[in-house]
Design a protein around this motif. Structure first.
Motif, PDB file in Angstrom:
ATOM      1  N   ILE A 184       0.273   1.018   0.890  1.00  0.00           N
ATOM      2  CA  ILE A 184       1.008   0.476  -0.254  1.00  0.00           C
ATOM      3  C   ILE A 184       1.705  -0.799   0.207  1.00  0.00           C
ATOM      4  CG2 ILE A 184       2.797   0.928  -1.970  1.00  0.00           C
ATOM      5  CD1 ILE A 184       2.323   3.996  -1.207  1.00  0.00           C
ATOM      6  N   GLU A 185       1.582  -1.859  -0.567  1.00  0.00           N
ATOM      7  CA  GLU A 185       2.136  -3.148  -0.147  1.00  0.00           C
ATOM      8  C   GLU A 185       3.326  -3.550  -1.000  1.00  0.00           C
ATOM      9  OE1 GLU A 185      -1.060  -6.084  -2.351  1.00  0.00           O
ATOM     10  OE2 GLU A 185      -1.719  -4.812  -0.710  1.00  0.00           O
ATOM     11  N   ASP A 186       4.089  -4.532  -0.493  1.00  0.00           N
ATOM     12  CA  ASP A 186       5.309  -4.939  -1.190  1.00  0.00           C
ATOM     13  C   ASP A 186       5.134  -6.199  -2.034  1.00  0.00           C
ATOM     14  OD1 ASP A 186       5.267  -6.949   0.738  1.00  0.00           O
ATOM     15  OD2 ASP A 186       7.151  -6.352   1.704  1.00  0.00           O
ATOM     16  N   GLN A 187       3.910  -6.511  -2.408  1.00  0.00           N
ATOM     17  CA  GLN A 187       3.694  -7.612  -3.345  1.00  0.00           C
ATOM     18  C   GLN A 187       4.059  -7.185  -4.769  1.00  0.00           C
ATOM     19  OE1 GLN A 187       0.176 -10.097  -3.316  1.00  0.00           O
ATOM     20  NE2 GLN A 187      -0.425  -9.327  -1.291  1.00  0.00           N
ATOM     21  N   GLY A 188       4.149  -8.177  -5.645  1.00  0.00           N
ATOM     22  CA  GLY A 188       4.270  -7.901  -7.069  1.00  0.00           C
ATOM     23  C   GLY A 188       2.891  -7.835  -7.690  1.00  0.00           C
ATOM     24  N   PHE A 189       2.859  -7.741  -9.030  1.00  0.00           N
ATOM     25  CA  PHE A 189       1.576  -7.708  -9.740  1.00  0.00           C
ATOM     26  C   PHE A 189       1.437  -8.996 -10.554  1.00  0.00           C
ATOM     27  CE2 PHE A 189      -1.288  -6.846 -13.219  1.00  0.00           C
ATOM     28  CZ  PHE A 189      -2.327  -6.196 -12.580  1.00  0.00           C
ATOM     29  N   GLU A 226       7.913  11.563  -2.242  1.00  0.00           N
ATOM     30  CA  GLU A 226       8.106  12.653  -3.203  1.00  0.00           C
ATOM     31  C   GLU A 226       6.774  13.141  -3.750  1.00  0.00           C
ATOM     32  OE1 GLU A 226       9.744  12.622  -7.651  1.00  0.00           O
ATOM     33  OE2 GLU A 226      11.349  12.353  -6.169  1.00  0.00           O
ATOM     34  N   ALA A 227       5.865  12.226  -4.060  1.00  0.00           N
ATOM     35  CA  ALA A 227       4.566  12.605  -4.619  1.00  0.00           C
ATOM     36  C   ALA A 227       3.709  13.335  -3.586  1.00  0.00           C
ATOM     37  CB  ALA A 227       3.837  11.368  -5.116  1.00  0.00           C
ATOM     38  N   ARG A 228       3.853  12.981  -2.329  1.00  0.00           N
ATOM     39  CA  ARG A 228       3.095  13.671  -1.271  1.00  0.00           C
ATOM     40  C   ARG A 228       3.487  15.130  -1.179  1.00  0.00           C
ATOM     41  NH1 ARG A 228       3.753  11.213   4.569  1.00  0.00           N
ATOM     42  NH2 ARG A 228       5.934  11.715   4.151  1.00  0.00           N
ATOM     43  N   GLY A 229       4.747  15.437  -1.386  1.00  0.00           N
ATOM     44  CA  GLY A 229       5.198  16.815  -1.335  1.00  0.00           C
ATOM     45  C   GLY A 229       4.949  17.429   0.027  1.00  0.00           C
ATOM     46  N   GLU A 230       4.300  18.592   0.011  1.00  0.00           N
ATOM     47  CA  GLU A 230       4.002  19.298   1.256  1.00  0.00           C
ATOM     48  C   GLU A 230       2.651  18.887   1.832  1.00  0.00           C
ATOM     49  OE1 GLU A 230       6.206  21.265   2.772  1.00  0.00           O
ATOM     50  OE2 GLU A 230       7.557  20.685   1.141  1.00  0.00           O
ATOM     51  N   GLY A 231       2.038  17.882   1.259  1.00  0.00           N
ATOM     52  CA  GLY A 231       0.738  17.422   1.744  1.00  0.00           C
ATOM     53  C   GLY A 231       0.835  16.666   3.053  1.00  0.00           C
ATOM     54  N   ASP A 232      -0.313  16.237   3.551  1.00  0.00           N
ATOM     55  CA  ASP A 232      -0.333  15.617   4.878  1.00  0.00           C
ATOM     56  C   ASP A 232      -0.781  14.168   4.878  1.00  0.00           C
ATOM     57  OD1 ASP A 232      -3.003  15.907   4.293  1.00  0.00           O
ATOM     58  OD2 ASP A 232      -3.537  16.927   6.155  1.00  0.00           O
ATOM     59  N   ILE A 233      -0.962  13.550   3.709  1.00  0.00           N
ATOM     60  CA  ILE A 233      -1.395  12.161   3.690  1.00  0.00           C
ATOM     61  C   ILE A 233      -0.314  11.276   4.315  1.00  0.00           C
ATOM     62  CG2 ILE A 233      -0.492  11.646   1.378  1.00  0.00           C
ATOM     63  CD1 ILE A 233      -3.056   9.976   0.916  1.00  0.00           C
ATOM     64  N   LEU A 234      -0.735  10.330   5.132  1.00  0.00           N
ATOM     65  CA  LEU A 234       0.189   9.385   5.754  1.00  0.00           C
ATOM     66  C   LEU A 234       0.448   8.215   4.813  1.00  0.00           C
ATOM     67  CD1 LEU A 234      -1.577   9.639   9.139  1.00  0.00           C
ATOM     68  CD2 LEU A 234       0.894   9.842   8.970  1.00  0.00           C
ATOM     69  N   ILE A 235       1.657   7.698   4.851  1.00  0.00           N
ATOM     70  CA  ILE A 235       2.051   6.586   3.988  1.00  0.00           C
ATOM     71  C   ILE A 235       2.198   5.326   4.846  1.00  0.00           C
ATOM     72  CG2 ILE A 235       3.828   5.683   2.454  1.00  0.00           C
ATOM     73  CD1 ILE A 235       4.442   8.683   1.786  1.00  0.00           C
ATOM     74  N   ILE A 236       1.419   4.309   4.505  1.00  0.00           N
ATOM     75  CA  ILE A 236       1.462   3.027   5.209  1.00  0.00           C
ATOM     76  C   ILE A 236       2.188   2.016   4.327  1.00  0.00           C
ATOM     77  CG2 ILE A 236       0.106   1.146   6.199  1.00  0.00           C
ATOM     78  CD1 ILE A 236      -2.164   3.146   6.617  1.00  0.00           C
ATOM     79  N   ALA A 237       3.239   1.427   4.865  1.00  0.00           N
ATOM     80  CA  ALA A 237       3.971   0.380   4.147  1.00  0.00           C
ATOM     81  C   ALA A 237       3.548  -0.976   4.688  1.00  0.00           C
ATOM     82  CB  ALA A 237       5.476   0.564   4.333  1.00  0.00           C
ATOM     83  N   ARG A 238       2.985  -1.794   3.817  1.00  0.00           N
ATOM     84  CA  ARG A 238       2.551  -3.133   4.210  1.00  0.00           C
ATOM     85  C   ARG A 238       3.518  -4.163   3.643  1.00  0.00           C
ATOM     86  NH1 ARG A 238      -3.110  -6.060   2.291  1.00  0.00           N
ATOM     87  NH2 ARG A 238      -2.045  -7.863   1.423  1.00  0.00           N
ATOM     88  N   SER A 239       3.922  -5.093   4.482  1.00  0.00           N
ATOM     89  CA  SER A 239       4.733  -6.213   4.000  1.00  0.00           C
ATOM     90  C   SER A 239       3.962  -7.519   4.129  1.00  0.00           C
ATOM     91  CB  SER A 239       6.045  -6.328   4.785  1.00  0.00           C
ATOM     92  OG  SER A 239       6.794  -7.415   4.273  1.00  0.00           O
ATOM     93  N   ASP A 240       3.977  -8.286   3.038  1.00  0.00           N
ATOM     94  CA  ASP A 240       3.360  -9.605   2.986  1.00  0.00           C
ATOM     95  C   ASP A 240       4.402 -10.718   3.040  1.00  0.00           C
ATOM     96  OD1 ASP A 240       0.196  -9.505   1.934  1.00  0.00           O
ATOM     97  OD2 ASP A 240       1.338  -7.695   1.537  1.00  0.00           O
ATOM     98  N   ALA A 241       5.613 -10.383   3.499  1.00  0.00           N
ATOM     99  CA  ALA A 241       6.721 -11.337   3.414  1.00  0.00           C
ATOM    100  C   ALA A 241       6.707 -12.387   4.514  1.00  0.00           C
ATOM    101  CB  ALA A 241       8.055 -10.591   3.443  1.00  0.00           C
TER     102      ALA A 241
END
Length: 286
Positions: free
Chosen positions: A109-114, A141-156
């Motif tokens: 998931i990236e920090d750009q706008g749309f 919160e949406a991941r809950g008890e799941g195991d998917i990793l969350i990647i934060a991308r910054s384009d700043a």
């Protein structure tokens, strides 16, 4: 493949190098070679499936169809692009749940706008850090008890500089990001500085033709990087090979200007033809 496998690989000492997969033939090639992870890029997924640029034209339904199918056939965990979350926070939550259900190991998931744009064309603009922090909280919160990793991308990096981008990534980590994606650093010194200052695994995008120096994985590891993706190398090579063949054929050379061809029998095997033939023989339908 789930995030659990990718987490286990992260715990090892070696850098994780993930080649780009952009269609099923590229995926089969990567499977044959064998990697710790595969990377499904929004840029190349959109280009391959739609022939369109990476400017937010493809949406959730496009990405989940393409990347979910990759995850089903991949022998390695799939890291998949999700742009900015495909809309508001409800869209983002839906995307995280959908990617997780599809067996994708990590969502980017990236920090750009749309509308977003490829980070290596020199036009990307990031939203306020607080908006991206909200995205991180929603994703966790949406991941809950799941195991998917969350990647934060910054384009700043382009508009705010390296220090501000590192500060952003640090905040994203504090709010749930598992992996920090520094997009478009412009030198080895910048990469090393970011990796030394951040306390979560750092991912670098070694995009051929982009702003970041393209190095072998071990060289990035020496800089403190845990993940490196190579999204553009294979599709650019394949595009050149296709162009060679088409140009050669137009000129009367059926072998395409001397370009080598992948073995047809081997491609058929990778696509599963042997299983189909065996099935037909078992049921007398050969």
């Amino acid at each position: 493949m789930s995030g659990t496998e990718l987490r286990a690989k992260m715990a090892g000492d070696q850098i994780i190098a993930a080649p780009g997969i952009y269609d099923h033939m590229s995926l089969l090639m990567a499977n044959e070679v064998g990697f710790d992870a595969h990377y499904a890029s929004g840029y190349w997924g959109t280009a391959s499936a739609m022939g369109e640029p990476d400017v937010g034209i493809a949406g959730y339904s496009d990405f989940i169809r393409i990347f979910g199918a990759f995850a089903a056939k991949s022998k390695a965990p799939v890291i998949a692009d999700a742009d900015t979350g495909f809309g508001g926070i409800a869209n983002l939550a839906h995307a995280v749940k959908g990617y997780q259900k599809a067996g994708i190991a990590a969502i980017q998931i990236e920090d750009q706008g749309f509308p977003k744009i490829c980070g290596h064309v020199g036009q990307a603009v990031s939203v306020d850090a607080e908006e991206m922090i909200a995205r991180m909280k929603v994703a966790v919160e949406a991941r809950g008890e799941g195991d998917i990793l969350i990647i934060a991308r910054s384009d700043a990096r382009r508009t705010e500089g390296l220090d501000a981008t590192i500060d952003r990534l640090d905040k994203y980590a504090e709010n749930g990001a598992d992996i920090l994606f520094l997009e478009a650093p412009q030198s080895l010194e910048e990469i090393e500085q970011a990796a030394s200052r951040l306390n979560k695994p750092v991912l670098v995008n070694a995009a051929h033709g982009g702003f970041t120096p393209v190095l072998p994985p071990t060289d990035y590891q020496k800089l403190g990087v845990k993940f490196v993706i190579y999204p553009a190398g294979a599709p650019l090579a394949a595009a050149q090979a296709a162009r060679n063949f088409y140009a050669g054929l137009k000129a009367g050379d059926a072998n395409g200007e001397g370009a080598g061809n992948f073995d047809f029998g081997e491609m058929s095997r990778l696509l599963g033809i042997d299983d189909v033939v065996a099935l037909q023989k078992r049921h007398d339908r050969a």
